[in-house]
Design a protein around this motif. Structure first.
Motif, PDB file in Angstrom:
ATOM      1  N   ASN A  36      39.139  18.532  46.253  1.00  0.00           N
ATOM      2  CA  ASN A  36      38.849  19.671  45.384  1.00  0.00           C
ATOM      3  C   ASN A  36      40.022  20.023  44.487  1.00  0.00           C
ATOM      4  O   ASN A  36      41.179  19.910  44.889  1.00  0.00           O
ATOM      5  N   ARG A  37      39.718  20.485  43.282  1.00  0.00           N
ATOM      6  CA  ARG A  37      40.732  21.086  42.424  1.00  0.00           C
ATOM      7  C   ARG A  37      40.973  22.537  42.828  1.00  0.00           C
ATOM      8  O   ARG A  37      42.050  23.074  42.608  1.00  0.00           O
ATOM      9  N   ASN A  38      39.949  23.152  43.380  1.00  0.00           N
ATOM     10  CA  ASN A  38      40.030  24.539  43.832  1.00  0.00           C
ATOM     11  C   ASN A  38      39.248  24.630  45.133  1.00  0.00           C
ATOM     12  O   ASN A  38      38.022  24.474  45.145  1.00  0.00           O
ATOM     13  N   GLU A  39      39.952  24.861  46.243  1.00  0.00           N
ATOM     14  CA  GLU A  39      39.315  24.865  47.554  1.00  0.00           C
ATOM     15  C   GLU A  39      38.374  26.053  47.734  1.00  0.00           C
ATOM     16  O   GLU A  39      37.325  25.943  48.374  1.00  0.00           O
ATOM     17  N   LEU A  88      36.646  27.840  45.379  1.00  0.00           N
ATOM     18  CA  LEU A  88      35.439  27.692  44.569  1.00  0.00           C
ATOM     19  C   LEU A  88      34.753  26.343  44.789  1.00  0.00           C
ATOM     20  O   LEU A  88      33.654  26.120  44.281  1.00  0.00           O
ATOM     21  N   ARG A  89      35.396  25.460  45.509  1.00  0.00           N
ATOM     22  CA  ARG A  89      34.897  24.096  45.732  1.00  0.00           C
ATOM     23  C   ARG A  89      34.612  23.392  44.398  1.00  0.00           C
ATOM     24  O   ARG A  89      33.538  22.824  44.186  1.00  0.00           O
ATOM     25  N   SER A 119      35.382  25.271  35.561  1.00  0.00           N
ATOM     26  CA  SER A 119      35.431  26.582  36.210  1.00  0.00           C
ATOM     27  C   SER A 119      34.194  26.758  37.068  1.00  0.00           C
ATOM     28  O   SER A 119      33.320  25.874  37.134  1.00  0.00           O
ATOM     29  N   ASP A 120      34.083  27.906  37.710  1.00  0.00           N
ATOM     30  CA  ASP A 120      32.908  28.213  38.516  1.00  0.00           C
ATOM     31  C   ASP A 120      31.639  28.150  37.684  1.00  0.00           C
ATOM     32  O   ASP A 120      30.588  27.729  38.156  1.00  0.00           O
TER      33      ASP A 120
END
Length: 346
Positions: free
Chosen positions: A20-23, A25-26, A171-172
């Motif tokens: 993941n790039r962002n844990e 927000l997955r 992004s999300d």
């Protein structure tokens, strides 16, 4: 509030999601492509209840009070925020296939939970409302896919039907899955060679966090657009030769990252390798079959429907293969009627 029941299928990734790039927000390190698996499913019922002091979660007939319950409650918190709701929920979820064995049980579980919980909370983000326009359907499915992603990354791919691509996004808001071809586009079959039905020692969520410790991960991610393009084109053109080559390459790359992480992850068993070698040998003799392996020891053998029986027989004869489960291409997550369950029974 009324209960809602949803059904979702697991999916098998042709181009893998790993890291993941962002844990929180997955947000994935790279995009991925998958196929939903018909006949394998999670069925989940959710009802919000003002008499509850906490969420009550029962999975496969057993009440959950540990990590599973915490993970479900955190996901339901996202639904409660979206719906401006302060109630706790009853959650009843069942799989008709083994959990935690490399068959994407978390994907179908959180896809079904996302749909059932959103409708139970009064959110109108269902992907299957017949009265909406096509544009509205796409928007609803997009929102539901984004929501499912927060529970389990691969769950976003179990929201649309058929052959699905998860757009990595930035992004999300723009990281969600779309269908690139419907179930009837290409009649492929997944013959799953079950070499173990037990829970794996290291779950996918923990494994994703280790991906960056491998020296190979950066190269795998950098090359992902090329593999995605080859896979996407192979599906759209029904080109089995190119599909076989790219999904085996991608699977090998992901497991190389796993095996070179710190600490290393070894999901394969001796029977896993035996299936790999047997499939490659069979394809060299003309059988349209190839392998891919998720985070677990079981091998997904993708073949054309015309040779599914022959492929199953071949796999059955391999030592260490306990059973073969077959699945054709599955549809989207959907609401199902639940006539046997009264509002006061869940």
């Amino acid at each position: 509030m009324l209960p809602f029941t949803a059904l979702a299928h697991p999916n098998i990734a042709f181009i893998k999601y790993w890291g993941n790039r962002n844990e929180i927000l997955r947000l994935p390190a790279n995009g991925s492509i998958s196929m939903n698996l018909d006949g394998l499913d999670t069925r989940t019922t959710v009802q919000f209840d003002n008499s509850l002091a906490a969420d009550v979660v029962r999975i496969n007939g057993k009440f959950s009070n540990g990590g599973e319950q915490v993970r479900v409650s955190k996901f339901l918190d996202q639904v409660r925020i979206l719906a401006n709701l302060r109630l706790f929920a009853h959650v009843e979820s069942e799989n008709n296939f083994p959990s935690g064995a490399g068959i994407a049980s978390s994907a179908s579980a959180f896809a079904a939970l996302a749909l059932a919980a959103s409708r139970a909370a009064g959110l109108e983000i269902s992907p299957d409302r017949e009265e909406t326009s096509n544009l509205d359907k796409d928007f609803d499915q997009m929102a539901l896919s984004r929501l499912a992603r927060r529970g389990s990354g691969s769950a976003c791919r179990s929201i649309p039907g058929g052959y699905v691509e998860w757009l990595a996004g930035t992004s999300d808001m723009d990281s969600y899955a779309i269908s690139i071809a419907p179930p009837g586009h290409w009649d492929l079959v997944d013959c799953i060679a079950m070499v173990s039905t037990g829970q794996k020692n290291t779950g996918s969520s923990e494994g994703h966090a280790l991906a960056g410790t491998s020296l190979l991960q950066a190269s795998r991610v950098e090359d992902a657009p090329r593999r995605l393009e080859i896979c996407r084109r192979a599906i759209l053109e029904r080109d089995f030769t190119n599909l076989a080559e790219i999904i085996e390459e991608d699977s090998n790359l992901m497991h190389a990252v796993m095996m070179s992480s710190h600490p290393p992850l070894f999901y394969w068993l001796p029977a896993t390798m035996a299936v790999i070698l047997a499939v490659r040998e069979a394809r060299s003799q003309g059988l349209q079959a190839c392998y891919t392996i998720d985070a677990g020891p079981n091998v997904h053998v993708i073949c054309t429907a015309a040779v599914a029986d022959e492929t199953s027989r071949m796999l059955t004869g391999i030592p260490g293969v306990r059973e073969i489960r077959t699945a054709r291409v599955g549809g989207p997550a959907r609401l199902v009627q639940n006539p046997s369950t009264r509002q006061d029974e869940i």
